[in-house]
Design a protein around this motif. Structure first.
Motif, PDB file in Angstrom:
ATOM      1  N   THR A  16       0.742  -1.142  -0.225  1.00 22.18           N
ATOM      2  CA  THR A  16       0.286  -0.016  -0.013  1.00 22.18           C
ATOM      3  C   THR A  16       0.810   1.588  -0.035  1.00 22.18           C
ATOM      4  OG1 THR A  16       0.054  -0.358   2.390  1.00 22.18           O
ATOM      5  CG2 THR A  16      -2.252  -1.483   1.271  1.00 22.18           C
ATOM      6  N   LYS A  20       0.511   4.187  -2.827  1.00 22.19           N
ATOM      7  CA  LYS A  20       0.501   5.693  -2.703  1.00 22.19           C
ATOM      8  C   LYS A  20       1.407   6.397  -2.615  1.00 22.19           C
ATOM      9  CE  LYS A  20      -1.379   5.312   2.239  1.00 22.19           C
ATOM     10  NZ  LYS A  20      -1.152   5.442   3.238  1.00 22.19           N
ATOM     11  N   GLN A  75      -7.213  -6.990 -10.589  1.00 22.89           N
ATOM     12  CA  GLN A  75      -8.979  -5.867  -9.429  1.00 22.89           C
ATOM     13  C   GLN A  75      -8.773  -5.130  -8.909  1.00 22.89           C
ATOM     14  OE1 GLN A  75     -12.576  -8.291 -10.516  1.00 22.89           O
ATOM     15  NE2 GLN A  75     -13.710  -7.101  -9.324  1.00 22.89           N
ATOM     16  N   GLN A  76      -7.799  -6.145  -7.801  1.00 22.63           N
ATOM     17  CA  GLN A  76      -7.248  -5.543  -6.387  1.00 22.63           C
ATOM     18  C   GLN A  76      -7.113  -3.888  -6.354  1.00 22.63           C
ATOM     19  OE1 GLN A  76      -5.426  -9.006  -4.067  1.00 22.63           O
ATOM     20  NE2 GLN A  76      -7.637 -10.100  -4.556  1.00 22.63           N
ATOM     21  N   ALA A  79      -8.840  -1.100  -7.417  1.00 16.30           N
ATOM     22  CA  ALA A  79      -9.464  -0.735  -6.877  1.00 16.30           C
ATOM     23  C   ALA A  79      -8.546   0.220  -5.897  1.00 16.30           C
ATOM     24  CB  ALA A  79     -10.274  -1.665  -5.738  1.00 16.30           C
ATOM     25  N   LEU A  80      -7.340  -0.141  -5.243  1.00 15.96           N
ATOM     26  CA  LEU A  80      -6.621   0.313  -4.424  1.00 15.96           C
ATOM     27  C   LEU A  80      -5.882   2.069  -4.819  1.00 15.96           C
ATOM     28  CD1 LEU A  80      -4.947  -2.867  -2.731  1.00 15.96           C
ATOM     29  CD2 LEU A  80      -6.930  -0.971  -1.254  1.00 15.96           C
ATOM     30  N   MET A  83      -8.697   4.764  -4.736  1.00 17.61           N
ATOM     31  CA  MET A  83      -8.655   4.732  -3.390  1.00 17.61           C
ATOM     32  C   MET A  83      -7.507   5.754  -3.091  1.00 17.61           C
ATOM     33  SD  MET A  83      -9.921   1.393  -1.595  1.00 17.61           S
ATOM     34  CE  MET A  83     -11.497   0.124  -1.989  1.00 17.61           C
ATOM     35  N   HIS A  86      -7.752   9.133  -4.921  1.00 13.71           N
ATOM     36  CA  HIS A  86      -9.233   9.865  -4.202  1.00 13.71           C
ATOM     37  C   HIS A  86      -8.192  10.406  -2.642  1.00 13.71           C
ATOM     38  CE1 HIS A  86     -11.541   7.089  -5.456  1.00 13.71           C
ATOM     39  NE2 HIS A  86     -11.732   7.459  -6.712  1.00 13.71           N
ATOM     40  N   ALA A  87      -7.482  10.110  -2.190  1.00 16.95           N
ATOM     41  CA  ALA A  87      -7.374  10.436  -0.814  1.00 16.95           C
ATOM     42  C   ALA A  87      -5.992  11.753  -0.602  1.00 16.95           C
ATOM     43  CB  ALA A  87      -6.420   9.326  -0.091  1.00 16.95           C
ATOM     44  N   SER A  94     -11.798   2.672 -11.541  1.00 25.23           N
ATOM     45  CA  SER A  94     -10.857   1.970 -11.699  1.00 25.23           C
ATOM     46  C   SER A  94     -12.100   1.117 -12.200  1.00 25.23           C
ATOM     47  CB  SER A  94     -10.360   0.787 -10.601  1.00 25.23           C
ATOM     48  OG  SER A  94     -12.111  -0.066 -10.227  1.00 25.23           O
TER      49      SER A  94
ATOM     50  N   LEU B  50      -8.592  -8.464   2.283  1.00 27.34           N
ATOM     51  CA  LEU B  50      -8.790  -6.442   1.796  1.00 27.34           C
ATOM     52  C   LEU B  50      -9.536  -5.559   2.632  1.00 27.34           C
ATOM     53  CD1 LEU B  50     -10.719  -8.650  -1.175  1.00 27.34           C
ATOM     54  CD2 LEU B  50      -8.151  -8.047  -1.255  1.00 27.34           C
ATOM     55  N   LEU B  53      -5.781  -3.387   3.531  1.00 25.90           N
ATOM     56  CA  LEU B  53      -5.288  -2.857   2.873  1.00 25.90           C
ATOM     57  C   LEU B  53      -6.287  -1.833   2.244  1.00 25.90           C
ATOM     58  CD1 LEU B  53      -4.669  -5.548   0.194  1.00 25.90           C
ATOM     59  CD2 LEU B  53      -3.138  -4.867   1.799  1.00 25.90           C
ATOM     60  N   ALA B  54      -7.404  -1.577   2.069  1.00 30.87           N
ATOM     61  CA  ALA B  54      -8.384  -0.744   1.753  1.00 30.87           C
ATOM     62  C   ALA B  54      -7.757   0.941   2.937  1.00 30.87           C
ATOM     63  CB  ALA B  54      -9.577  -1.027   1.729  1.00 30.87           C
ATOM     64  N   GLU B  56      -5.750   0.717   5.066  1.00 25.77           N
ATOM     65  CA  GLU B  56      -3.785   1.327   4.608  1.00 25.77           C
ATOM     66  C   GLU B  56      -3.847   2.191   3.485  1.00 25.77           C
ATOM     67  OE1 GLU B  56      -1.703  -3.231   5.850  1.00 25.77           O
ATOM     68  OE2 GLU B  56      -1.216  -2.055   4.208  1.00 25.77           O
ATOM     69  N   ILE B  57      -5.084   1.999   2.928  1.00 24.61           N
ATOM     70  CA  ILE B  57      -4.508   3.193   1.640  1.00 24.61           C
ATOM     71  C   ILE B  57      -5.566   4.841   2.399  1.00 24.61           C
ATOM     72  CG2 ILE B  57      -5.666   4.013  -0.635  1.00 24.61           C
ATOM     73  CD1 ILE B  57      -3.390   2.174  -1.311  1.00 24.61           C
ATOM     74  N   THR B  58      -6.495   4.384   2.560  1.00 24.82           N
ATOM     75  CA  THR B  58      -7.498   5.539   3.566  1.00 24.82           C
ATOM     76  C   THR B  58      -8.681   5.004   4.347  1.00 24.82           C
ATOM     77  OG1 THR B  58      -8.825   6.839   2.681  1.00 24.82           O
ATOM     78  CG2 THR B  58      -8.892   5.372   1.322  1.00 24.82           C
ATOM     79  N   PRO B  61     -12.845   4.081   2.155  1.00 21.03           N
ATOM     80  CA  PRO B  61     -12.156   4.342   0.817  1.00 21.03           C
ATOM     81  C   PRO B  61     -14.013   4.504   0.520  1.00 21.03           C
ATOM     82  CG  PRO B  61     -12.757   2.078   2.714  1.00 21.03           C
ATOM     83  CD  PRO B  61     -12.490   3.157   2.867  1.00 21.03           C
ATOM     84  N   ASN B  62     -13.605   4.762  -1.061  1.00 26.89           N
ATOM     85  CA  ASN B  62     -14.884   4.831  -1.653  1.00 26.89           C
ATOM     86  C   ASN B  62     -15.720   3.772  -1.562  1.00 26.89           C
ATOM     87  OD1 ASN B  62     -15.727   4.427  -4.851  1.00 26.89           O
ATOM     88  ND2 ASN B  62     -16.132   6.423  -4.313  1.00 26.89           N
ATOM     89  N   GLU B  65     -15.550   2.047  -5.548  1.00 22.94           N
ATOM     90  CA  GLU B  65     -13.780   1.187  -5.638  1.00 22.94           C
ATOM     91  C   GLU B  65     -13.667  -0.049  -5.065  1.00 22.94           C
ATOM     92  OE1 GLU B  65     -12.153   1.147  -8.011  1.00 22.94           O
ATOM     93  OE2 GLU B  65     -13.218   3.179  -8.625  1.00 22.94           O
ATOM     94  N   LEU B  66     -14.242  -0.677  -3.018  1.00 28.97           N
ATOM     95  CA  LEU B  66     -14.238  -1.451  -2.643  1.00 28.97           C
ATOM     96  C   LEU B  66     -14.887  -2.606  -2.733  1.00 28.97           C
ATOM     97  CD1 LEU B  66     -13.440  -1.369   0.518  1.00 28.97           C
ATOM     98  CD2 LEU B  66     -15.296  -0.740   1.689  1.00 28.97           C
ATOM     99  N   LEU B  69     -13.268  -4.585  -5.027  1.00 30.48           N
ATOM    100  CA  LEU B  69     -12.061  -4.764  -4.217  1.00 30.48           C
ATOM    101  C   LEU B  69     -12.619  -5.893  -3.600  1.00 30.48           C
ATOM    102  CD1 LEU B  69      -8.933  -4.848  -3.034  1.00 30.48           C
ATOM    103  CD2 LEU B  69      -9.900  -3.729  -0.814  1.00 30.48           C
TER     104      LEU B  69
END
Lengths: 405, 405
Positions: A16, A20, A75-76, A79-80, A83, A86-87, A94, B50, B53-54, B56-58, B61-62, B65-66, B69
């Motif tokens: 992750t 970023k 696909q994972q 999405a990440l 996101m 977006h942050a 995606s 999963l 992970l999301a 960790e990104i934000t 999460p949107n 996109e979730l 994922l």
């Protein structure tokens, strides 16, 4: 304002934090007004983990189902990555390969792209969003999930750039660009500013493993200019494009060494029509990839015989021997020799077309180093020699010094 | 020969060994000539991984996109399950929610199924294949990936059974079926052979967490008879269906205890029209789920006031207090009391409709045990009481003994 396709490989999106980082780079381009399509691979390790699960279930998983399984990796990441954008306040959407309009044939695990209908991508770009596309995957006209095989994400990026008529296609990887030689072996190797498709193809297939050949071939076919560069810094990379007049001034663009080949020699092969065809048909049927082939002139008393040598991947050597030995009763050659301790050294450059004496100079350099040449093979823009593996790196440095510096 | 829809939850497909077990069970049915649609969840732990992970990104999460994922979790299981069936020589094809024709609205992370077009499923069944369908997911008419929220895989199975007019729908889980009470608390609890939708709904929403209410509601709406049973043994499970005359002979089908509620009491609420509406509108706006509501009759001298009590999830208690306290200047109640140490004990049975004196008997049992009743709420087929948490399990055993044995 430009339309840019960027591709980030598995190590660039390994976790992750790296995702970023990718998002920060994409956001910079977005802020200066560029339209961006970002193609991403699976996070490194994810695809291998999925293959391991499949092998736990059955040693030979069905390829359609393998594609359904493996397509989840990219696909994972899409999405990440969306996101992460977006942050940073960047609008991003995606798309799976199917959603991005990537239509392939039905050859699972190594599908070919038939066409791209980038309607959804275009609409999203026009709305101001960054579009994140899953690399390595597509779907058949019937809606089956497919994957494109090794190097598939590069192919997705280059095909997408072609379909969108993008201004720029950037392939981000963990190397700075294409080098004149592997810097781990040749300390004086330097990064190339540009290289032609054909030179890149010869270097790629010769062991400079920056990109798979078919992505370069696709780029050549559709005239997609692309840049290979690092996702870890801001250095300019190497531009890969159609050869120009000015490129011909440089005789040798790069030197590569392939240590992964083995040599097979058939001694005393009866010299009659159809023999070579029989041998290489049999190897092809066994899915063994043959690289160099050299046949010496006929010699000897009695019925004319010849010696035939070829190289294969080391991993295929045992299988190749078996195929050849099975042919002995039919073809009647005297014996089979195999040698794994070889290196294949090549020099590549479009300038060879208009310069003479290049081969002679290469052989002279090797002679000066006291290195014996086992096999020679040439094309318009490449000269390859097979030499003793123990001396191969020394040979590479000498040849690089003589032609490049 | 029957058309059977089977659903296997996350623990039933937790790893490749368990997936092979599922495949063996499916193969048995297939061998005796049944047509099978198998709905699977993500391997347990995958969805949580999963989400991690999301996050960790934000942190937020949107949701579109979730869904992209999270949908990968089930996609992995369908492929692995199909491979496991192939390994047993059973033809099987996996389908994502989208491929299976599951069309939803666009409310990401908790989409509702709009309709199912099971054309692909039917064709594959007719070809003799087992069809493996990804639970928990669908797509919008525009091709956006959606997920159905908690319990979504059960919903997929029941909706698929309805669309296919399946002969049987089996929900495989890690419990043997629906019990008269939680056997960990009531050692004499026994598995029910059958239960009506309404009884199941009351038990589900009351803390017998076998299935989410909305799957049962969906089954009731479309008349889908289903069986809840274990994937770890071959014991028959519990059949859930429309109530029959014979069911009414049993007054109390089950006893459930919900320890997860907290009680809020507003003391001295002015008794005028619109006050309750104002309070529960405000709680609803804050997305706080209110369960029981009890209002006593007006009392006191001066302007009439009343006491109003309600229960909420413990997790929402703090938020509920804040909402209520913010209303004090406007509504002018005297004080707010909160109590987390409560248990909500319920008895459920369609037989209550035709039997009298059930409530009286329950209160008598509690009185005999010396347990005070805090709140009472009744419906046609359910009687719930709020009691002291410390005595709740004792109360449950006593009530179970009195009504069920």
């Amino acid at each position: 304002m430009a339309l840019i396709v960027q591709k980030y490989g598995g190590t660039s999106v390994a976790n992750t934090e790296r995702i970023k980082n990718v998002a920060r780079r994409v956001a910079e381009y977005h802020r200066r007004g560029d339209q961006l399509v970002v193609v991403v691979s699976a996070m490194s390790g994810v695809t291998d983990g999925l293959i391991k699960l499949a092998k736990e279930i059955t040693p030979l998983p069905n390829e359609r189902e393998l594609d359904v399984l493996l397509a989840t990796g990219e696909q994972q990441t899409i999405a990440l990555t969306a996101m992460a954008l977006h942050a940073l306040g960047v609008p991003a959407v995606s798309l799976t390969g199917a959603q991005a309009g990537i239509v392939t044939d039905g050859v699972h695990t190594k599908a070919r792209i038939r066409n791209i209908t980038p309607k959804a991508v275009r609409e999203l770009l026009q709305s101001g969003a960054v579009v994140i596309v899953a690399g390595f995957q597509g779907e058949t006209p019937e809606g089956e999930i497919t994957t494109l095989g090794r190097g598939g994400s590069d192919l997705t990026a280059i095909a997408m750039a072609a379909a969108l008529k993008a201004d720029l296609c950037q392939i981000y990887t963990d190397v700075d660009g294409v080098y004149t030689a592997d810097p781990r072996i040749v300390p004086t190797a330097r990064k190339l500013e540009e290289i032609s498709y054909d030179e890149m193809l010869e270097l790629a297939s010769l062991g400079a493993k920056v990109m798979q050949s078919r992505s370069v071939e696709f780029a050549k076919k559709f005239g997609v200019v692309f840049e290979v560069r690092s996702s870890l810094n801001d250095n300019p990379g190497t531009i890969v494009k159609e050869e120009t007049k000015s490129m011909e001034g440089i005789v040798v663009r790069g030197v590569s060494l392939d240590k992964n080949q083995a040599k097979v020699t058939l001694v005393g092969v009866p010299d009659r029509p159809g023999v070579a065809a029989r041998i290489f048909k049999a190897l092809g049927d066994a899915a063994i990839n043959v690289d160099m082939i050299v046949q010496n002139i006929s010699h000897g008393d009695g019925p004319p015989t010849t010696d035939l040598s070829f190289t294969v991947d080391k991993a295929d050597l045992l299988k190749a021997r078996k195929v050849i030995e099975a042919l002995q009763p039919e073809l009647g050659f005297r014996e089979v020799l195999a040698n794994e301790n070889i290196g294949k050294l090549s020099i590549v450059g479009v300038g060879m077309k208009s310069h003479t004496g290049v081969a002679g100079k290469m052989f002279e350099v090797l002679a000066r180093e006291g290195i014996n040449i086992d096999m020679i093979s040439t094309s318009e823009i490449k000269i390859s020699v097979v030499i003793d593996l123990a001396r191969a790196e020394q040979a590479m440095r000498a040849v690089h010094a003589a032609f490049i510096g």
